[in-house]
Design a protein around this motif. Structure first.
Motif, PDB file in Angstrom:
ATOM      1  N   VAL A   2     -17.957 -32.480 -32.448  1.00 43.87           N
ATOM      2  CA  VAL A   2     -17.071 -31.346 -32.677  1.00 43.87           C
ATOM      3  C   VAL A   2     -16.627 -30.796 -31.329  1.00 43.87           C
ATOM      4  O   VAL A   2     -17.455 -30.534 -30.456  1.00 43.87           O
ATOM      5  N   ILE A   3     -15.317 -30.657 -31.134  1.00 44.97           N
ATOM      6  CA  ILE A   3     -14.773 -30.058 -29.913  1.00 44.97           C
ATOM      7  C   ILE A   3     -14.193 -28.697 -30.295  1.00 44.97           C
ATOM      8  O   ILE A   3     -13.161 -28.621 -30.953  1.00 44.97           O
ATOM      9  N   PRO A   4     -14.879 -27.605 -29.943  1.00 48.07           N
ATOM     10  CA  PRO A   4     -14.434 -26.264 -30.374  1.00 48.07           C
ATOM     11  C   PRO A   4     -13.256 -25.743 -29.535  1.00 48.07           C
ATOM     12  O   PRO A   4     -13.430 -25.014 -28.578  1.00 48.07           O
ATOM     13  N   ILE A   5     -12.042 -26.123 -29.904  1.00 45.51           N
ATOM     14  CA  ILE A   5     -10.835 -25.670 -29.195  1.00 45.51           C
ATOM     15  C   ILE A   5     -10.278 -24.453 -29.942  1.00 45.51           C
ATOM     16  O   ILE A   5     -10.035 -24.503 -31.139  1.00 45.51           O
ATOM     17  N   VAL A   6     -10.137 -23.332 -29.232  1.00 45.60           N
ATOM     18  CA  VAL A   6      -9.603 -22.103 -29.822  1.00 45.60           C
ATOM     19  C   VAL A   6      -8.460 -21.585 -28.950  1.00 45.60           C
ATOM     20  O   VAL A   6      -8.282 -22.000 -27.800  1.00 45.60           O
ATOM     21  N   GLN A   7      -7.681 -20.655 -29.528  1.00 42.98           N
ATOM     22  CA  GLN A   7      -6.567 -20.052 -28.801  1.00 42.98           C
ATOM     23  C   GLN A   7      -6.631 -18.532 -28.845  1.00 42.98           C
ATOM     24  O   GLN A   7      -5.665 -17.854 -28.520  1.00 42.98           O
ATOM     25  N   THR A   8      -7.791 -18.017 -29.261  1.00 43.02           N
ATOM     26  CA  THR A   8      -7.948 -16.567 -29.313  1.00 43.02           C
ATOM     27  C   THR A   8      -8.247 -16.008 -27.931  1.00 43.02           C
ATOM     28  O   THR A   8      -8.620 -16.739 -27.013  1.00 43.02           O
ATOM     29  N   GLU A   9      -8.106 -14.705 -27.801  1.00 44.30           N
ATOM     30  CA  GLU A   9      -8.343 -14.057 -26.511  1.00 44.30           C
ATOM     31  C   GLU A   9      -9.838 -14.000 -26.215  1.00 44.30           C
ATOM     32  O   GLU A   9     -10.653 -13.818 -27.118  1.00 44.30           O
ATOM     33  N   ARG A  10     -10.238 -14.203 -24.981  1.00 41.93           N
ATOM     34  CA  ARG A  10     -11.634 -14.159 -24.584  1.00 41.93           C
ATOM     35  C   ARG A  10     -12.202 -12.756 -24.766  1.00 41.93           C
ATOM     36  O   ARG A  10     -11.523 -11.755 -24.493  1.00 41.93           O
ATOM     37  N   ARG A  11     -13.472 -12.670 -25.177  1.00 43.16           N
ATOM     38  CA  ARG A  11     -14.071 -11.374 -25.478  1.00 43.16           C
ATOM     39  C   ARG A  11     -14.247 -10.501 -24.240  1.00 43.16           C
ATOM     40  O   ARG A  11     -14.174  -9.291 -24.299  1.00 43.16           O
ATOM     41  N   LYS A  12     -14.486 -11.132 -23.107  1.00 46.37           N
ATOM     42  CA  LYS A  12     -14.746 -10.382 -21.879  1.00 46.37           C
ATOM     43  C   LYS A  12     -13.492 -10.183 -21.031  1.00 46.37           C
ATOM     44  O   LYS A  12     -13.577  -9.780 -19.878  1.00 46.37           O
ATOM     45  N   LYS A  13     -12.353 -10.500 -21.586  1.00 46.12           N
ATOM     46  CA  LYS A  13     -11.136 -10.437 -20.787  1.00 46.12           C
ATOM     47  C   LYS A  13     -10.853  -9.001 -20.331  1.00 46.12           C
ATOM     48  O   LYS A  13     -10.448  -8.745 -19.196  1.00 46.12           O
ATOM     49  N   LYS A  14     -11.059  -8.028 -21.245  1.00 43.26           N
ATOM     50  CA  LYS A  14     -10.775  -6.639 -20.888  1.00 43.26           C
ATOM     51  C   LYS A  14     -11.710  -6.140 -19.784  1.00 43.26           C
ATOM     52  O   LYS A  14     -11.284  -5.460 -18.851  1.00 43.26           O
ATOM     53  N   SER A  15     -13.008  -6.468 -19.926  1.00 46.51           N
ATOM     54  CA  SER A  15     -13.948  -5.990 -18.906  1.00 46.51           C
ATOM     55  C   SER A  15     -13.732  -6.676 -17.568  1.00 46.51           C
ATOM     56  O   SER A  15     -14.000  -6.103 -16.520  1.00 46.51           O
ATOM     57  N   GLU A  16     -13.217  -7.902 -17.577  1.00 49.53           N
ATOM     58  CA  GLU A  16     -12.987  -8.617 -16.325  1.00 49.53           C
ATOM     59  C   GLU A  16     -11.801  -8.052 -15.558  1.00 49.53           C
ATOM     60  O   GLU A  16     -11.646  -8.297 -14.363  1.00 49.53           O
ATOM     61  N   LYS A  17     -10.937  -7.312 -16.230  1.00 50.33           N
ATOM     62  CA  LYS A  17      -9.796  -6.727 -15.537  1.00 50.33           C
ATOM     63  C   LYS A  17     -10.246  -5.668 -14.520  1.00 50.33           C
ATOM     64  O   LYS A  17      -9.537  -5.370 -13.557  1.00 50.33           O
ATOM     65  N   LEU A  18     -11.440  -5.070 -14.759  1.00 50.69           N
ATOM     66  CA  LEU A  18     -11.928  -4.008 -13.871  1.00 50.69           C
ATOM     67  C   LEU A  18     -12.502  -4.569 -12.574  1.00 50.69           C
ATOM     68  O   LEU A  18     -12.713  -3.836 -11.619  1.00 50.69           O
ATOM     69  N   VAL A  19     -12.816  -5.871 -12.554  1.00 49.77           N
ATOM     70  CA  VAL A  19     -13.428  -6.482 -11.385  1.00 49.77           C
ATOM     71  C   VAL A  19     -12.451  -7.469 -10.777  1.00 49.77           C
ATOM     72  O   VAL A  19     -11.874  -8.292 -11.472  1.00 49.77           O
ATOM     73  N   LYS A  20     -12.295  -7.370  -9.479  1.00 47.77           N
ATOM     74  CA  LYS A  20     -11.371  -8.265  -8.790  1.00 47.77           C
ATOM     75  C   LYS A  20     -12.029  -9.619  -8.617  1.00 47.77           C
ATOM     76  O   LYS A  20     -13.056  -9.745  -8.005  1.00 47.77           O
ATOM     77  N   LYS A  21     -11.399 -10.650  -9.190  1.00 46.64           N
ATOM     78  CA  LYS A  21     -11.920 -12.014  -9.095  1.00 46.64           C
ATOM     79  C   LYS A  21     -10.790 -12.961  -8.693  1.00 46.64           C
ATOM     80  O   LYS A  21      -9.641 -12.766  -9.091  1.00 46.64           O
ATOM     81  N   ASN A  22     -11.153 -13.959  -7.921  1.00 46.59           N
ATOM     82  CA  ASN A  22     -10.166 -14.944  -7.463  1.00 46.59           C
ATOM     83  C   ASN A  22     -10.206 -16.178  -8.347  1.00 46.59           C
ATOM     84  O   ASN A  22     -11.008 -17.075  -8.164  1.00 46.59           O
ATOM     85  N   TYR A  23      -9.448 -16.194  -9.409  1.00 45.02           N
ATOM     86  CA  TYR A  23      -9.320 -17.391 -10.222  1.00 45.02           C
ATOM     87  C   TYR A  23      -7.944 -17.389 -10.861  1.00 45.02           C
ATOM     88  O   TYR A  23      -7.312 -16.366 -11.037  1.00 45.02           O
ATOM     89  N   ARG A  24      -7.493 -18.583 -11.198  1.00 45.67           N
ATOM     90  CA  ARG A  24      -6.159 -18.749 -11.769  1.00 45.67           C
ATOM     91  C   ARG A  24      -6.163 -18.286 -13.224  1.00 45.67           C
ATOM     92  O   ARG A  24      -6.989 -18.697 -14.020  1.00 45.67           O
ATOM     93  N   LYS A  25      -5.240 -17.413 -13.548  1.00 46.66           N
ATOM     94  CA  LYS A  25      -5.165 -16.884 -14.906  1.00 46.66           C
ATOM     95  C   LYS A  25      -4.474 -17.902 -15.822  1.00 46.66           C
ATOM     96  O   LYS A  25      -3.503 -18.541 -15.453  1.00 46.66           O
ATOM     97  N   LYS A  26      -5.010 -18.029 -17.020  1.00 47.17           N
ATOM     98  CA  LYS A  26      -4.397 -18.911 -18.001  1.00 47.17           C
ATOM     99  C   LYS A  26      -3.328 -18.158 -18.788  1.00 47.17           C
ATOM    100  O   LYS A  26      -3.347 -16.934 -18.922  1.00 47.17           O
ATOM    101  N   GLN A  27      -2.400 -18.914 -19.347  1.00 48.31           N
ATOM    102  CA  GLN A  27      -1.358 -18.305 -20.149  1.00 48.31           C
ATOM    103  C   GLN A  27      -1.950 -17.756 -21.440  1.00 48.31           C
ATOM    104  O   GLN A  27      -2.917 -18.276 -21.978  1.00 48.31           O
TER     105      GLN A  27
END
Length: 319
Positions: A2-27
């Protein structure tokens, strides 16, 4: 598979906005991997129940659900098993030594018996000649040889019986060792099942706690963060349990910057995050600690640059 491919928004996306991180954002809406839905506790239990139902026709049975078996450590189990094995091996060694001595004695007796048989054959050849004379002088020597031969045969039988008894004893020891090994393995399996049941019960209680009290998960994460920063357990209890501010002096460690920063008479407090529900934030003098760490890091870098510039300037005046 089973390959669990989803297109929903990540649960921690909102909390990660408060911390500056260097990674490429996905569409937004892009496909990604996530096993949160298919690897939940309820789904895993359902998989086990379904597999047991499908395999029942082959004689396979599901493990005991809710077993209360108690588990000793694997190291202790193997220590006990090793001690028993050493005792049995020592007894087997003694028995083998005794068997070797018995076989050596038996070989000696058989060798003597063969020699005695040759003598008996010579005696039998002379018996016919001596029979007439024996009637006159008696047959005492012949009777003595027959008695000695009978005694020698008794010794041989005795040694054979001893060897047979030793073999039987060794076989019983091996059977006892095999039985004890199986018994210990069964006890180990039952204790492991009991421990797994206890773990399942604790996981169920933790799951209900997180469901009924969502703030509990955040409090545990905040406790872990405070420990990494350098707060003692007493300070954490005051900050989390009593939700009271404390005045601190010393050093706080930032895992993001891998650097400790000095504080003096700073007011530390855990407050509710106004931007997100069921979230907590640790503040230093009413400033979020993440921002406080960032400012302290920038000050440290500026001081290092000023120190380097000053040193270079002073070197320019040297003769």
């Amino acid at each position: 598979m089973v390959i669990p491919i989803v297109q929903t928004e990540r649960r921690k996306k909102k909390s990660e906005k408060l911390v500056k991180k260097n990674y490429r954002k996905k569409q937004s809406g892009a496909a990604r991997l996530s096993a949160n839905d298919i690897m939940s506790r309820q789904k895993l239990k359902a998989y086990q129940d379904g597999y047991a139902l499908a395999m029942a026709k082959y004689g396979l049975k599901r493990g005991i659900v809710g077993s209360e078996a108690r588990h000793t450590t694997t190291a202790q189990y193997y220590r006990d098993l090793l001690n028993q094995t050493e005792d049995i091996q020592e007894n087997i060694g003694l028995l083998l030594a005794e068997k070797e001595r018995a076989e050596s004695g038996l070989a000696k007796i058989k060798s003597e018996a063969r020699t005695e048989q040759l003598k008996n054959k010579a005696t039998d050849a002379m018996t016919a000649i001596a029979s007439g004379v024996g009637s006159l002088f008696g047959s005492g020597k012949l009777k003595e040889l027959e008695q000695a031969n009978g005694k020698l045969q008794g010794e041989v039988d005795k040694r054979d019986n001893l060897i047979r008894l030793l073999n039987d004893h060794m076989r019983m020891q091996e059977e006892r060792h095999s039985t004890e090994t199986h018994r210990q393995q069964e006890i180990h399996r039952q204790e492991l099942n009991m421990k797994m049941k206890k773990i399942e019960e604790l996981n169920e209680i933790i799951g209900k706690t997180f469901k009924w009290f969502p703030i509990m998960r955040e409090m545990l994460q905040m406790e872990k963060f405070c420990k990494s920063a350098g707060f003692t357990q007493e300070m954490i209890d005051v900050l989390l349990a009593k939700r009271k501010p404390i005045v601190c002096s010393g050093k706080l460690y930032s895992t993001q910057h891998r650097q400790s920063f000095q504080i003096k008479d700073a007011v530390c407090k855990i407050e509710d995050d106004l931007t997100e529900e069921h979230k907590l934030v640790l503040t230093i003098n009413r400033q979020p600690i993440v921002l406080w760490f960032t400012k302290q890091w920038e000050k440290l870098q500026q001081n290092l640059r000023n120190s380097v510039q000053k040193e270079q300037k002073n070197r320019g005046f040297k003769l």
